[in-house]
Structure formats: C-alpha cells, structure tokens
Design a protein around this motif. Structure first.
Motif, short mmCIF file in Angstrom:
data_model
loop_
_atom_site.label_atom_id
_atom_site.label_comp_id
_atom_site.label_asym_id
_atom_site.label_seq_id
_atom_site.Cartn_x
_atom_site.Cartn_y
_atom_site.Cartn_z
N LEU A 29 0.83 -1.21 0.00
CA LEU A 29 0.00 0.00 0.00
C LEU A 29 0.87 1.25 0.00
CD1 LEU A 29 -3.01 0.88 0.11
CD2 LEU A 29 -2.66 1.18 2.56
N ARG A 30 1.88 1.29 0.86
CA ARG A 30 2.78 2.46 0.89
C ARG A 30 3.47 2.65 -0.45
NH1 ARG A 30 4.44 -0.02 5.81
NH2 ARG A 30 3.39 0.96 7.56
N SER A 31 3.95 1.56 -1.07
CA SER A 31 4.65 1.66 -2.35
C SER A 31 3.75 2.23 -3.44
CB SER A 31 5.15 0.28 -2.79
OG SER A 31 6.15 -0.17 -1.91
N VAL A 32 2.52 1.78 -3.47
CA VAL A 32 1.59 2.28 -4.50
C VAL A 32 1.25 3.75 -4.24
CG1 VAL A 32 -0.76 2.07 -5.39
CG2 VAL A 32 0.66 0.03 -5.12
N PHE A 33 0.95 4.09 -3.00
CA PHE A 33 0.54 5.46 -2.71
C PHE A 33 1.69 6.47 -2.76
CE2 PHE A 33 -3.56 3.82 -1.99
CZ PHE A 33 -4.40 4.89 -2.22
N ARG A 34 2.95 6.00 -2.76
CA ARG A 34 4.07 6.92 -2.99
C ARG A 34 4.00 7.48 -4.41
NH1 ARG A 34 8.24 7.17 0.58
NH2 ARG A 34 9.76 7.77 -0.99
N ARG A 35 3.32 6.77 -5.28
CA ARG A 35 3.20 7.21 -6.67
C ARG A 35 1.96 8.08 -6.90
NH1 ARG A 35 6.20 3.07 -6.02
NH2 ARG A 35 7.82 2.47 -7.48
N HIS A 36 1.18 8.26 -5.86
CA HIS A 36 -0.04 9.08 -5.92
C HIS A 36 0.26 10.47 -5.37
CE1 HIS A 36 -4.24 10.22 -5.49
NE2 HIS A 36 -4.02 10.49 -4.22
N ALA A 37 0.14 11.48 -6.19
CA ALA A 37 0.35 12.86 -5.72
C ALA A 37 -0.88 13.30 -4.93
CB ALA A 37 0.57 13.80 -6.90
N ALA A 38 -0.63 13.89 -3.77
CA ALA A 38 -1.72 14.32 -2.90
C ALA A 38 -1.48 15.76 -2.47
CB ALA A 38 -1.81 13.41 -1.68
N GLY A 39 -2.56 16.49 -2.30
CA GLY A 39 -2.47 17.82 -1.73
C GLY A 39 -2.04 17.73 -0.28
N VAL A 40 -1.47 18.82 0.22
CA VAL A 40 -0.97 18.85 1.60
C VAL A 40 -1.80 19.83 2.40
CG1 VAL A 40 1.03 19.26 3.07
CG2 VAL A 40 1.34 18.31 0.77
N ALA A 41 -2.26 19.37 3.55
CA ALA A 41 -3.06 20.21 4.45
C ALA A 41 -2.48 20.10 5.85
CB ALA A 41 -4.52 19.74 4.45
N VAL A 42 -2.77 21.10 6.67
CA VAL A 42 -2.49 21.01 8.10
C VAL A 42 -3.84 21.06 8.81
CG1 VAL A 42 -1.55 22.21 10.12
CG2 VAL A 42 -0.15 21.92 8.08
N ILE A 43 -4.05 20.09 9.68
CA ILE A 43 -5.27 20.02 10.49
C ILE A 43 -4.91 20.55 11.88
CG2 ILE A 43 -7.07 18.51 11.40
CD1 ILE A 43 -6.84 18.52 8.27
N THR A 44 -5.74 21.45 12.41
CA THR A 44 -5.48 22.00 13.74
C THR A 44 -6.69 21.80 14.65
OG1 THR A 44 -6.25 24.21 13.10
CG2 THR A 44 -3.88 23.76 12.86
N ALA A 45 -6.40 21.80 15.93
CA ALA A 45 -7.45 21.67 16.96
C ALA A 45 -6.95 22.37 18.21
CB ALA A 45 -7.75 20.20 17.24
N GLU A 46 -7.89 22.65 19.10
CA GLU A 46 -7.56 23.24 20.39
C GLU A 46 -7.98 22.24 21.45
OE1 GLU A 46 -8.22 24.85 24.16
OE2 GLU A 46 -9.94 24.43 22.88
N SER A 47 -7.08 22.01 22.41
CA SER A 47 -7.40 21.06 23.46
C SER A 47 -6.82 21.56 24.77
CB SER A 47 -6.83 19.68 23.12
OG SER A 47 -7.10 18.76 24.15
N GLY A 48 -7.68 21.81 25.74
CA GLY A 48 -7.22 22.27 27.04
C GLY A 48 -6.49 23.60 26.97
#
Length: 180
Positions: A29-48
């Motif tokens: 799975l990792r080998s195949v998905f290394r060939r898949h270009a994906a957008g990059v996002a940062v997910i944020t949250a607030e906790s305590g």
C-alpha cells in the motif's frame, strides 16, 4: 485458434510487477501510494487551551450538500487526543511556498505552534494558520474506526478561500510544487 498462454512469472520484488501482482501488505500500500500525488493540508485543533496540529495528505471532499470533508489520523499520533476531543477543527490547504511548515507539522515532537508559526485563534477557538491559500473551520460529525487510524468526517462551517499561491503536493515521499 487460441494464443499460447504467457509464461507465468513471479512478481519482481523491486518493481512489484508481474501478472499476479504482490500480495496485500502495508508495504505494498505504501509503495503504491508513494506514486499518488496528494495535496498537503495542516489540520489544527484546540485542546485544554493548547493548540495541536499535524500534516495530512489524506484530505478529501466528501459532499457539497452538506459540505463535508474527510481526512485520517493515526490513533498513536500526538495530535489524536486533541482531534478526538474537539468539536471543531481547522483545515488549512498549504501553498508551494510552505514546505517548511508542512515539514514542521509532520515532525513528531516539534514545537509546531512556536515562534516560527504565524497563527491566531479563529472561529470556535480553532487555531487558524496565517498565509495559507485557503482554510476552513469544520464541525466534526463522525470519527470512523479504520485499522490503527480514524477517518474524520467534518462539515465546513466557515472559511476563507481567498489566499494566494499554488498548492503544495506530496509525492514520492517529498513535498513538491506543481509544474505547468
């Protein structure tokens, strides 16, 4: 007349090619998905009262009506407790000029919200990153178990798509820019 059958060959361990392919595995799975270009996002949250966040390449649009998106997070990730416990999350689309920011939020143990990161408290107390091409604050509607991860489904409630820049991509284990 029938053509002769091609000789049976074993898959090449280096390329993974062959008539039968490779058996399913995490490495496959990792080998195949290394060939898949994906957008990059940062997910944020607030906790305590503290911000948390991580780099995600699993962001997907799910539905326009209602406006739903999804991403995944490992339950062993340092940001998982904040994502697990937050009602609202931030989703930030990174631009090609933000490779260092993507790397920072992808590094375990890094001071992700230190002096090098421009951010502010946004709607619903969600940390909002400055200088991104687009961001959303979303309300979590589901956390679906998926192996050692959770698929988070969230509804967009407010955002800003007006930032400048071209998107950052993740491909072959590196952050990359689009080429025309």
């Amino acid at each position: 007349m029938t053509a002769p059958a091609a000789p049976a060959t074993a898959p090449s361990p280096r390329t993974g090619t062959g008539p039968a392919g490779l058996p399913g595995s995490p490495d496959l799975l990792r080998s195949v998905f290394r060939r898949h270009a994906a957008g990059v996002a940062v997910i944020t949250a607030e906790s305590g009262g503290r911000p948390a966040g991580f780099t995600a390449t699993s962001l997907n649009s799910v539905s326009a009506d209602p406006p739903l998106l999804s991403f995944t997070i490992g339950t062993g990730a340092s940001s998982w407790p904040a994502v697990r416990d937050s009602e609202y999350l931030g989703v930030h689309i990174l631009g090609e000029h933000q490779r260092e920011l993507a790397g920072l939020f992808a590094t375990s143990g890094a001071d992700r919200f230190g002096p090098a990161t421009a951010w502010r408290s946004g709607p619903h107390g969600v940390p909002v990153l400055d200088g991104v091409p687009a961001w959303l604050v979303c309300r979590v509607v589901a956390r679906v178990p998926a192996g050692e991860h959770r698929v988070i489904i969230a509804e967009a409630v407010v955002g800003d798509p007006a930032g400048e820049g071209r998107p950052l991509l993740y491909h072959q284990g590196r952050f990359n820019a689009l080429r025309d």
